[in-house]
Motif scaffolding. Structure first.
Motif: not given
Length: 133
Positions: A101-124
């Protein structure tokens, strides 16, 4: 101390969480690099999914050995994989938003996604997969 702050301190101001962040950085690199490699021959969203799945095998091994000091087992791996489902959904939604939707480069999108999922993943992973309270 406020009970919510006590819980945050109990879960996130620990050696386990710091190691999880370190391993998460390694896993973010693995998943992003694999997705980037695969994206040269296929759709970027599919490449992300394949990179994510492959990097989680490595993440399970590192979490078992380095953070939680548990032996590897099929039952624990299945729980580990299940504990990553919320993260997987969060990351896919973020990749769709930032890449499609926002047309960020794919590698940047992958890294943003990884960072934002950290707290939930750690607790699970900590509570569900490895049974730590």
């Amino acid at each position: 101390m406020n009970p919510l702050l006590a819980q945050i301190k109990h879960h996130f101001l620990t050696r386990e969480f710091l190691l999880f962040l370190l391993i998460g950085c390694i896993n973010t690199f693995n998943g992003s690099f694999l997705a980037w490699i695969f994206s040269h021959g296929m759709n970027s969203n599919l490449a992300f999914n394949i990179g994510y799945i492959l990097s989680n095998f490595i993440a399970y091994w590192m979490n078992s050995r380095i953070i939680f000091h548990d032996t590897l087992s099929l039952q624990r791996y299945i729980k580990f994989a299940i504990s990553y489902l919320p993260n997987y959904l969060i990351q896919n939604i973020i990749v769709v938003i930032f890449y499609n939707l926002l047309h960020f480069p794919d590698i940047v999108s992958y890294i943003i996604a990884a960072i934002l999922g950290i707290p939930v993943t750690f607790l699970m992973v900590k509570i569900f997969a490895f049974g730590r309270k």
